[in-house]
Design an enzyme around this catalytic site. Structure first.
Site, PDB file in Angstrom:
ATOM      1  N   ARG A 101       0.875  -1.187   0.000  1.00  0.00           N
ATOM      2  CA  ARG A 101       0.000   0.000   0.000  1.00  0.00           C
ATOM      3  C   ARG A 101       0.903   1.225   0.000  1.00  0.00           C
ATOM      4  O   ARG A 101       1.704   1.412   0.917  1.00  0.00           O
ATOM      5  CB  ARG A 101      -0.906   0.002   1.234  1.00  0.00           C
ATOM      6  CG  ARG A 101      -1.592   1.335   1.454  1.00  0.00           C
ATOM      7  CD  ARG A 101      -2.686   1.294   2.476  1.00  0.00           C
ATOM      8  NE  ARG A 101      -3.840   0.593   1.941  1.00  0.00           N
ATOM      9  CZ  ARG A 101      -5.065   0.637   2.484  1.00  0.00           C
ATOM     10  NH1 ARG A 101      -5.283   1.334   3.581  1.00  0.00           N
ATOM     11  NH2 ARG A 101      -6.060  -0.029   1.933  1.00  0.00           N
ATOM     12  N   HIS A 128      -7.313   1.096  -6.359  1.00  0.00           N
ATOM     13  CA  HIS A 128      -7.486   0.190  -5.204  1.00  0.00           C
ATOM     14  C   HIS A 128      -8.082  -1.124  -5.741  1.00  0.00           C
ATOM     15  O   HIS A 128      -9.219  -1.478  -5.438  1.00  0.00           O
ATOM     16  CB  HIS A 128      -8.408   0.852  -4.167  1.00  0.00           C
ATOM     17  CG  HIS A 128      -8.363   0.229  -2.812  1.00  0.00           C
ATOM     18  ND1 HIS A 128      -7.553  -0.842  -2.488  1.00  0.00           N
ATOM     19  CD2 HIS A 128      -9.043   0.544  -1.669  1.00  0.00           C
ATOM     20  CE1 HIS A 128      -7.737  -1.160  -1.217  1.00  0.00           C
ATOM     21  NE2 HIS A 128      -8.628  -0.334  -0.700  1.00  0.00           N
ATOM     22  N   GLN A 131      -9.741  -3.921  -3.515  1.00  0.00           N
ATOM     23  CA  GLN A 131     -11.075  -3.543  -3.036  1.00  0.00           C
ATOM     24  C   GLN A 131     -12.125  -3.821  -4.105  1.00  0.00           C
ATOM     25  O   GLN A 131     -13.227  -4.275  -3.818  1.00  0.00           O
ATOM     26  CB  GLN A 131     -11.080  -2.052  -2.672  1.00  0.00           C
ATOM     27  CG  GLN A 131     -12.412  -1.559  -2.148  1.00  0.00           C
ATOM     28  CD  GLN A 131     -12.731  -2.096  -0.768  1.00  0.00           C
ATOM     29  OE1 GLN A 131     -11.925  -1.987   0.125  1.00  0.00           O
ATOM     30  NE2 GLN A 131     -13.913  -2.676  -0.595  1.00  0.00           N
ATOM     31  N   ASP A 224     -17.169   7.098  -1.521  1.00  0.00           N
ATOM     32  CA  ASP A 224     -15.974   6.897  -0.699  1.00  0.00           C
ATOM     33  C   ASP A 224     -15.679   8.237  -0.026  1.00  0.00           C
ATOM     34  O   ASP A 224     -16.275   9.268  -0.390  1.00  0.00           O
ATOM     35  CB  ASP A 224     -14.805   6.444  -1.599  1.00  0.00           C
ATOM     36  CG  ASP A 224     -13.548   6.119  -0.801  1.00  0.00           C
ATOM     37  OD1 ASP A 224     -13.655   5.859   0.420  1.00  0.00           O
ATOM     38  OD2 ASP A 224     -12.449   6.120  -1.387  1.00  0.00           O
ATOM     39  N   CYS A 264     -16.197   1.415   0.526  1.00  0.00           N
ATOM     40  CA  CYS A 264     -15.060   0.567   0.893  1.00  0.00           C
ATOM     41  C   CYS A 264     -14.682   0.680   2.361  1.00  0.00           C
ATOM     42  O   CYS A 264     -14.010  -0.199   2.896  1.00  0.00           O
ATOM     43  CB  CYS A 264     -13.861   0.869   0.000  1.00  0.00           C
ATOM     44  SG  CYS A 264     -13.115   2.492   0.296  1.00  0.00           S
ATOM     45  N   ARG A 292     -13.189  -8.777   1.217  1.00  0.00           N
ATOM     46  CA  ARG A 292     -11.764  -8.501   0.993  1.00  0.00           C
ATOM     47  C   ARG A 292     -10.966  -9.787   1.211  1.00  0.00           C
ATOM     48  O   ARG A 292     -10.046 -10.101   0.457  1.00  0.00           O
ATOM     49  CB  ARG A 292     -11.262  -7.401   1.958  1.00  0.00           C
ATOM     50  CG  ARG A 292     -11.817  -6.011   1.710  1.00  0.00           C
ATOM     51  CD  ARG A 292     -11.372  -5.434   0.386  1.00  0.00           C
ATOM     52  NE  ARG A 292      -9.921  -5.342   0.284  1.00  0.00           N
ATOM     53  CZ  ARG A 292      -9.177  -4.354   0.782  1.00  0.00           C
ATOM     54  NH1 ARG A 292      -9.749  -3.344   1.413  1.00  0.00           N
ATOM     55  NH2 ARG A 292      -7.863  -4.336   0.614  1.00  0.00           N
TER      56      ARG A 292
END
Ligand code: CP
Ligand code: NVA
Length: 307
Positions: A101, A128, A131, A224, A264, A292
């Site tokens: 990440r 991402h 996700q 988000d 998310c 996930r």
């Protein structure tokens, strides 16, 4: 050649489907396969904070018979003192895969370049993709077929989530809509790439500035945070710019009556979404967070054994 998962369009539609099918199987029987038995180690590196990604990779690697090595860049040499390329040379001789990440997408490309083990993007400023595998799995569980569904993302169109929705949604053959203020529209190159994928899969990409138009008749509504990690200095400006894109009951009422709501997480209730919507009957956020685990396990199995 070693396959990596740095952005959503690294997978073809058939490959994405194969991973989602595998995730569905692994969800039914969590311990059915142990490709990391040994245990082999997977390095999971964080330049930014995380709850879900950290837990789901640690648990998933253990479920697959392996051992997760969680590394925080704050106390490693990566970043300030050592390049991603040199770090990869060191890690690849000891670990089965590298999960990272980070901020710039370019760092992930540098890490993956010439590396003998799979590199997985666990979130960058631009994408991402892990996700999105979880989100697609969740949508499929609740709606069946993905191809042909209309999905509307509202808020920061240049964010990792919006841009991953464009690429992953196009790959799945979905009709992707993104509604954002003009200054926060998705990057042109990403829209171009998503358009090219959609032309092959039968999906489509449409950008909006009007949230009402964008949400009309949608099967799925997604948002988000308005302030992604790394954008904290712009918080005041962003909260003002994004006000009309809040997902509230009024806006949800314009989508299909049974439309799903996804986020998310982490969420700022009262900003990008009201508590009524995120904690209401159309929200599938807890399935999404659990998925996930299953989606990333499937991704790792696929990269290690099938790619
Ligand atoms: N959704 C997500 O990636 O959450 P974390 O930041 O907690 O990992
Ligand atoms: N867009 C958010 C996602 C967090 C999981 C961020 O980058 O902070």
């Amino acid at each position: 050649m070693t396959r990596h998962f740095l952005r959503d369009d690294d997978l073809s539609q058939a490959e994405q489907l194969e991973i989602l099918d595998l995730a569905e199987q692994l969800k039914k029987d969590r311990f059915q396969t142990k490709p990391l038995a040994g245990p082999q180690t997977v390095a999971v590196i964080f330049d930014k904070s995380s709850t879900r990604t950290r837990v789901s990779f640690a648990v998933g690697i253990a479920d697959l018979g392996g051992s997760p090595l969680i590394i925080s860049t704050a106390n490693s040499q990566l970043g300030g003192k050592e390049t991603a390329a040199d770090t990869a040379r060191v890690l690849e001789r000891q670990v089965a895969a590298i999960v990272w990440r980070t901020y710039a997408q370019a760092g992930l490309s540098e890490m993956a370049e010439g590396t003998t083990v799979p590199v997985i993007n666990a979130l960058s400023d631009d994408f991402h993709p892990c996700q999105l595998l979880a989100d697609l799995l969740t949508i499929r569980e609740h709606r069946g077929e993905l191809a042909g569904l209309t999905v509307t993302f509202l808020g920061d169109g240049a964010s990792n989530m919006a841009q991953s929705y464009l690429l992953a949604g196009a790959t799945a053959g979905m009709h992707m809509r993104v509604a954002s203020p003009i200054d926060y529209a998705p990057h042109d190159e990403v829209v171009r790439d998503a358009d090219a994928v959609a032309a092959v899969t039968g999906g489509s990409i449409t950008l909006f500035t009007d949230p009402i138009e964008a949400v009309a008749g949608a099967d799925v509504v997604v948002t988000d945070t308005w302030v992604s990690m790394g954008k904290e200095d712009e918080k005041a400006e962003r909260l003002t710019s994004f006000g009309q894109y809040q997902v509230n009951a009024e806006l949800m009422a314009l989508a299909k009556p049974d439309a799903l709501f996804l986020h998310c997480l982490p969420a700022d209730r009262g900003f990008e979404v009201t508590a009524e919507v995120i904690d209401g009957p159309q929200s599938v956020i807890w399935d999404e967070a659990e998925n996930r685990l299953h989606a990333q396990k499937a991704l790792m199995v696929w990269l290690l054994e099938r790619a």
